[in-house]
Design an enzyme around this catalytic site. Structure first.
Site, short mmCIF file in Angstrom:
data_model
loop_
_atom_site.label_atom_id
_atom_site.label_comp_id
_atom_site.label_asym_id
_atom_site.label_seq_id
_atom_site.Cartn_x
_atom_site.Cartn_y
_atom_site.Cartn_z
N ASN A 168 113.73 -2.97 -4.99
CA ASN A 168 113.68 -4.32 -5.56
C ASN A 168 113.98 -5.41 -4.54
O ASN A 168 113.60 -6.55 -4.73
CB ASN A 168 114.66 -4.43 -6.73
N CYS A 174 125.95 -15.11 -1.36
CA CYS A 174 126.56 -16.31 -1.94
C CYS A 174 125.94 -16.59 -3.31
O CYS A 174 126.49 -17.29 -4.13
CB CYS A 174 126.38 -17.54 -1.05
C1 LIG Z 1 115.48 -4.98 -12.57
C2 LIG Z 1 115.73 -3.60 -12.14
C3 LIG Z 1 116.48 -2.71 -12.91
C4 LIG Z 1 117.22 -3.14 -14.15
O1 LIG Z 1 116.34 -3.35 -15.21
P1 LIG Z 1 116.84 -4.10 -16.53
O2 LIG Z 1 115.75 -3.88 -17.49
O3 LIG Z 1 117.01 -5.52 -16.14
O4 LIG Z 1 118.11 -3.46 -16.97
C5 LIG Z 1 116.60 -1.42 -12.47
N1 LIG Z 1 116.00 -0.99 -11.35
C6 LIG Z 1 115.26 -1.81 -10.58
C7 LIG Z 1 114.61 -1.28 -9.35
C8 LIG Z 1 115.11 -3.13 -10.94
O5 LIG Z 1 114.39 -3.94 -10.16
#
Ligand SMILES: *Cc1c(COP(=O)(O)O)cnc(C)c1O
Length: 406
Positions: free
Chosen positions: A155, A330
């Site tokens: 991510n 931050c």
């Molecule tokens: C956003 C994200 C999550 C969490 O997902 P939610 O539905 O917001 O709980 C988990 N893993 C990755 C790689 C993400 O980008």
């Protein structure tokens, strides 16, 4: 045409809901408000039909069977259910899990909790390009290993892990393989059988669906994966996840999945070209900037760049009409720079002065050009005020310099 500010370039954090998705959801708040578990009247039947259609759309997107989809509240829950569910169910088989240091917190913290119980967890390092080494993976496996959990795409840096290769190793060793595929599914091709994955976490709000709804793919054949439920109650979702189904949300996730399936190829090509344009413009306008993670194994809409000799906070303030994320914390609760960038070997300074660009379905070329120009202007201005940059340009090796402290 005047450009509309602020510009959203943070599609890894969340995406807007596609208006076509909203339209599909609306009736399920009002006329079709039934509980999908109400078996004896048309209100319940309509809700159940809608849920089953959505299940089909989600499973189609990843090449799975509809019965292999369990709806959840999002990927955090899906990751918890996959990892804790396997750890509890396969207790007798072993107590060892393998994951990686760059995983999302929803995986890392779940593993940490299991370590407090009686599990052993191996956190694989990553190479400079952000990918794990398959040799490290092989070496970490023991006959007590019950689960490998490696994300499909990161991510923060958008780097794709070698999922098919990991899947082949897991299969060969008879170990279950879970992947958090939140950032990849709907953006790049993903097929559970080609990749040999057993559990896949998904969330709607990263693929133009609503927040608060997600899914876990649970393989039913070769092998049939068993999970200990983590939420007990009415036995919904074949006993794996109790709780009244979020029918409008699930309908939205289904529609979002169908749209991704239909439009993914053209979206990826368009966004890949825009991302490359952004990258090229930045490199043309600035020196001493570094792309974090592999450029080859990367999501098409994703770019993460460190800008040397500027301070992360000043950089973000300088581009305050552009919504992006930074490796500088931050923006979040702690002051530590991104653990993902540090795992790639970035020093604190470069981690702090990094920016994640996430392009998406409504990103335009005008926006990309605006963002590139803005960064070039701001970074150039900040560097004009930086004695370090000046010294570096004069050829002084800053790493060997003796600092006088007064
Ligand atoms: C956003 C994200 C999550 C969490 O997902 P939610 O539905 O917001 O709980 C988990 N893993 C990755 C790689 C993400 O980008």
């Amino acid at each position: 045409m005047a450009i509309k500010l602020p510009i959203y370039m943070d599609y890894h954090a969340t995406t807007p809901v596609d208006p076509r998705v909203v339209e599909t959801m609306v009736p399920y708040f009002t006329e079709q408000f039934g509980n999908a578990a109400s078996r004896n009247h048309p209100f319940g039947w309509a809700a159940e039909d809608a849920v089953e259609q959505a299940r089909k759309h989600v499973s189609d997107l990843i090449g799975a069977g509809a019965k292999e989809i369990v709806f959840t509240s999002g990927a955090t829950e899906s990751n918890n259910l996959a990892i804790k569910g396997v750890a509890e169910m396969y207790r007798e088989k072993g107590r060892h899990i393998i994951t990686a240091v760059t995983e999302h917190k929803a995986v890392i913290d779940t593993c940490k909790r299991l370590e407090k119980e009686d599990c052993r967890v191996t956190y694989l390092p990553v190479q400079k390009d952000g990918r794990i080494s398959l040799d490290d993976l092989r070496n970490a496996i023991s006959d007590r290993t019950i689960l490998i959990s490696i994300m499909t795409a990161n991510n923060e840096i958008g780097v794709l892990q070698p999922i098919a290769e990991i899947g082949a190793i897991a299969k060969e060793k008879g170990i279950l393989f879970h992947t958090d595929a939140v950032q990849a599914v709907g953006k790049v091709p993903f097929n559970v059988n080609d990749l040999k994955v057993d559990l896949v976490s998904l969330t709607a709000h990263k693929m133009y669906g609503p927040k608060g709804v997600g899914a876990l793919y649970v393989r039913r054949r070769n092998p049939r994966v068993l999970l200990a439920p983590q939420i007990d109650g009415g036995g919904h979702e074949r006993g794996m996840r109790s709780g009244t189904l979020n029918v409008p949300g699930i309908v939205g996730m289904g529609k979002a999945a169908a749209l991704c399936k239909a439009e993914m190829t053209q979206d990826a090509a368009r966004l890949g070209a825009l991302r490359d344009r952004l990258n090229e413009r930045l490199h043309k306008g600035l020196d001493e900037i570094y792309v974090n993670g592999s450029m080859e194994h990367r999501l098409p809409h994703s770019l993460n760049v460190s800008f040397a000799y500027v301070e992360g906070e000043s950089l973000l303030m300088g581009i305050n009409d552009v919504a992006v994320s930074s490796g500088s914390a931050c923006t979040s609760a702690s002051l530590e720079p991104s653990y993902v960038l540090k795992a790639l070997g970035a020093g604190d300074d470069l981690a702090h002065s990094s920016i994640r660009f996430g392009l998406g379905r409504w990103t335009t070329q005008e926006e990309v050009d605006y963002v590139a120009d803005k960064l070039i202007t701001v970074v150039t201005r900040l560097r004009e005020m930086s004695p370090l940059y000046e010294l570096a340009k004069e050829g002084v090796d800053l790493s060997t310099m003796q600092w006088q402290v007064h």
